[in-house]
Design an enzyme around this catalytic site. Structure first.
Site, mmCIF file in Angstrom:
data_model
loop_
_atom_site.group_PDB
_atom_site.id
_atom_site.type_symbol
_atom_site.label_atom_id
_atom_site.label_comp_id
_atom_site.label_asym_id
_atom_site.label_seq_id
_atom_site.Cartn_x
_atom_site.Cartn_y
_atom_site.Cartn_z
ATOM 1 N N GLU A 1 -7.460 10.743 -13.429
ATOM 2 C CA GLU A 1 -6.896 11.234 -11.653
ATOM 3 C C GLU A 1 -5.848 12.430 -11.306
ATOM 4 O O GLU A 1 -6.280 13.110 -11.081
ATOM 5 C CB GLU A 1 -6.016 10.022 -10.588
ATOM 6 C CG GLU A 1 -7.773 8.819 -10.730
ATOM 7 C CD GLU A 1 -8.771 8.858 -9.402
ATOM 8 O OE1 GLU A 1 -8.691 10.144 -8.964
ATOM 9 O OE2 GLU A 1 -9.214 7.960 -9.890
ATOM 10 N N ASP B 1 -4.750 0.994 -9.043
ATOM 11 C CA ASP B 1 -6.523 0.227 -9.085
ATOM 12 C C ASP B 1 -6.691 0.051 -11.085
ATOM 13 O O ASP B 1 -7.378 -0.703 -11.436
ATOM 14 C CB ASP B 1 -6.918 1.624 -9.251
ATOM 15 C CG ASP B 1 -6.503 2.014 -7.185
ATOM 16 O OD1 ASP B 1 -5.415 0.919 -6.536
ATOM 17 O OD2 ASP B 1 -6.811 3.152 -5.976
ATOM 18 N N ALA C 1 -14.427 3.435 -0.647
ATOM 19 C CA ALA C 1 -14.382 2.395 0.490
ATOM 20 C C ALA C 1 -13.102 1.687 0.574
ATOM 21 O O ALA C 1 -12.583 0.886 1.328
ATOM 22 C CB ALA C 1 -15.235 1.173 0.694
ATOM 23 N N GLU D 1 0.648 -0.948 0.338
ATOM 24 C CA GLU D 1 -0.456 -0.332 0.307
ATOM 25 C C GLU D 1 0.377 1.274 0.165
ATOM 26 O O GLU D 1 1.637 1.717 0.814
ATOM 27 C CB GLU D 1 -0.654 -0.384 0.911
ATOM 28 C CG GLU D 1 -2.279 -0.403 0.782
ATOM 29 C CD GLU D 1 -3.222 -0.411 0.593
ATOM 30 O OE1 GLU D 1 -3.068 -0.394 -1.265
ATOM 31 O OE2 GLU D 1 -3.856 -1.619 0.606
ATOM 32 N N HIS D 2 0.214 1.956 -0.898
ATOM 33 C CA HIS D 2 1.265 3.445 -1.229
ATOM 34 C C HIS D 2 2.481 2.798 -1.449
ATOM 35 O O HIS D 2 4.177 4.170 -1.127
ATOM 36 C CB HIS D 2 1.123 4.236 -0.003
ATOM 37 C CG HIS D 2 -0.141 4.772 0.850
ATOM 38 N ND1 HIS D 2 -0.423 6.127 0.201
ATOM 39 C CD2 HIS D 2 -0.748 3.776 1.455
ATOM 40 C CE1 HIS D 2 -1.554 6.343 1.024
ATOM 41 N NE2 HIS D 2 -1.930 5.098 1.107
ATOM 42 N N THR D 3 2.590 2.309 -2.264
ATOM 43 C CA THR D 3 4.100 1.654 -2.947
ATOM 44 C C THR D 3 3.994 1.580 -4.641
ATOM 45 O O THR D 3 5.248 2.563 -4.636
ATOM 46 C CB THR D 3 4.052 -0.012 -2.594
ATOM 47 O OG1 THR D 3 3.138 -0.542 -3.051
ATOM 48 C CG2 THR D 3 4.946 -0.624 -1.000
ATOM 49 N N SER E 1 -11.540 0.817 -5.231
ATOM 50 C CA SER E 1 -11.453 1.655 -6.004
ATOM 51 C C SER E 1 -12.952 1.623 -7.043
ATOM 52 O O SER E 1 -12.560 1.331 -8.584
ATOM 53 C CB SER E 1 -10.227 1.206 -6.891
ATOM 54 O OG SER E 1 -9.327 1.218 -6.402
#
Ligand code: GLA
Length: 383
Positions: A158, A170, A121, A33-35, A124
């Site tokens: 995005e 995502d 949630a 995550e956040h990688t 994605s």
């Protein structure tokens, strides 16, 4: 998601004729995550919840879009100055613009869409929407754009139209998803590998805290900035460090005095997380789910205490998982609300879900939502 439902609304809303129907899923992420925006590894899979859209070329230069769930209609042109204000429509507009920027020749179309991936949630929903339209427009207008570029079109949407400087995970998962497989993606080289995922004796379940954090996009962008600050500091001594993925704790310690305490903690989390994805892949290869679960708890700890993207409710759900002996549990996705992902033994499942519901209700006055994870296929044409 029911094709007939979307079709019936499309027919009702437009001139009675039908078009083509496309779908793209949301995603889970086992670990990593956040990688992604740090050039590291992620380990997502597409799920059986997503977006379905019907589209038909309308012979004009206008897009006429109807959100079935929101009962909201927006019309816009395809030039940069035609950008709609409505946030859901900006996703579709952004995808159109990004296709055009890549030389794709598209024209006006009518469309209606609906989704069953919960919004905000951490599954994605926005990538599902972007991938649906990127895939559909590429197919309908024969743009000849490859699958990676379709994912990048969603990501650029995005960045350029929705204000979130996200990574590629995502949109990649939504386009490349494959039933019963997770995908390990190297976000720098974009090499990826499918891993069969059907753990015997375990289930993956999401517990949705039903918390949606308003400031998620600015807080997310702020995390990304911290990572870039640290890379800039490390680069002065180690020019080959392009992303935090290339750094290690010794390098981080060298620059400790030059960066803020907050940036240090954030980088410490990312350096640990990049390694955890690799550890989890090794553990999965030998069916060692205990190690997978332990790494998930480590990720939660890092996301909560170092990266600071958890929240009280998610920490509470994580604690319950621990108390129930759940194998692994952690906040999933960008954070600031949304779901925990839990790897739980079959025999513990009922007791865990029951306890989570009772305790969460007692403390926060509402029930968490429960989603069983079914790993499914990526973007596709339905009919
Ligand atoms: C969001 C972003 C992704 C990724 C995750 C955190 O879902 O869209 O690119 O950074 O957060 O892993």
């Amino acid at each position: 998601m029911d094709i007939e439902f979307v079709r019936s609304r499309f027919i009702k809303h437009f001139d009675g004729s039908t078009g083509s129907v496309y779908a793209s899923p949301g995603r889970i992420n086992l670990i990593g995550e956040h990688t992604d925006y740090n050039g590291g590894f992620v380990f997502p899979g597409a799920i059986d919840k997503g977006m379905v859209a019907e589209l038909k070329i309308n012979g004009t230069n206008k897009v006429r879009a109807y959100s079935i769930d929101l009962k909201d209609y927006v019309e816009f042109g395809l030039n940069e100055e035609d950008a709609p204000r409505t946030s859901w429509a900006r996703y579709i507009f952004g995808v159109c613009r990004e296709i055009i920027k890549r030389g794709g020749k598209i024209a006006g179309f009518n469309t209606a869409f609906a989704g069953d991936v919960p919004l905000g949630a951490g599954m994605s929903s926005s990538a599902a929407l972007e991938s649906t339209y990127a895939y559909a427009l590429n197919d309908m207008f024969n743009c000849g754009i490859d699958k990676f570029e379709l994912a990048k079109i969603g990501q650029a949407t995005e960045h350029n139209y929705c204000g979130v400087n996200c990574g590629i995970m995502d949109q990649f998962a939504s386009v490349f998803g494959k039933a019963e497989h997770l995908i390990r993606l190297d976000c720098r080289s974009l090499e990826y590998q499918y891993f069969p995922f059907n753990p015997q004796g375990y289930r993956l379940v999401l517990l949705d805290s039903v918390i949606k954090h308003e400031l998620a996009s600015s807080a997310y962008n702020d995390r990304r900035k911290s990572c870039e600050n640290v890379v800039a500091a490390i680069q002065k001594r180690h020019p080959h460090v392009e992303f935090l993925r290339d750094a290690n704790m010794a390098m981080l310690d060298e620059v400790k005095a030059e960066i803020s305490a907050e940036d240090y903690m954030r980088a410490e989390y990312v350096i640990g997380e990049v390694q955890r994805v690799l550890d989890v892949c090794d553990a999965l290869k030998c069916g060692d789910y205990e190690t997978v679960g332990q790494k998930m708890y480590e990720t939660h700890h890092g996301m909560s205490k170092l990266y600071e993207v958890s929240c009280e409710e998610l920490d509470f759900l994580n604690d319950i998982a621990k108390e129930c002996g759940v194998t692994g549990s952690r906040v999933m996705g960008g954070g600031f609300g949304g779901c925990t992902i839990n790897l739980v033994k079959d025999e513990l499942y009922d007791a865990f879900i029951e306890k989570a519901k009772v305790e969460y209700k007692k403390k926060y006055g509402r029930l968490p939502k429960v989603y069983d994870v079914v790993i499914s296929d990526g973007a596709r044409k339905l009919c």
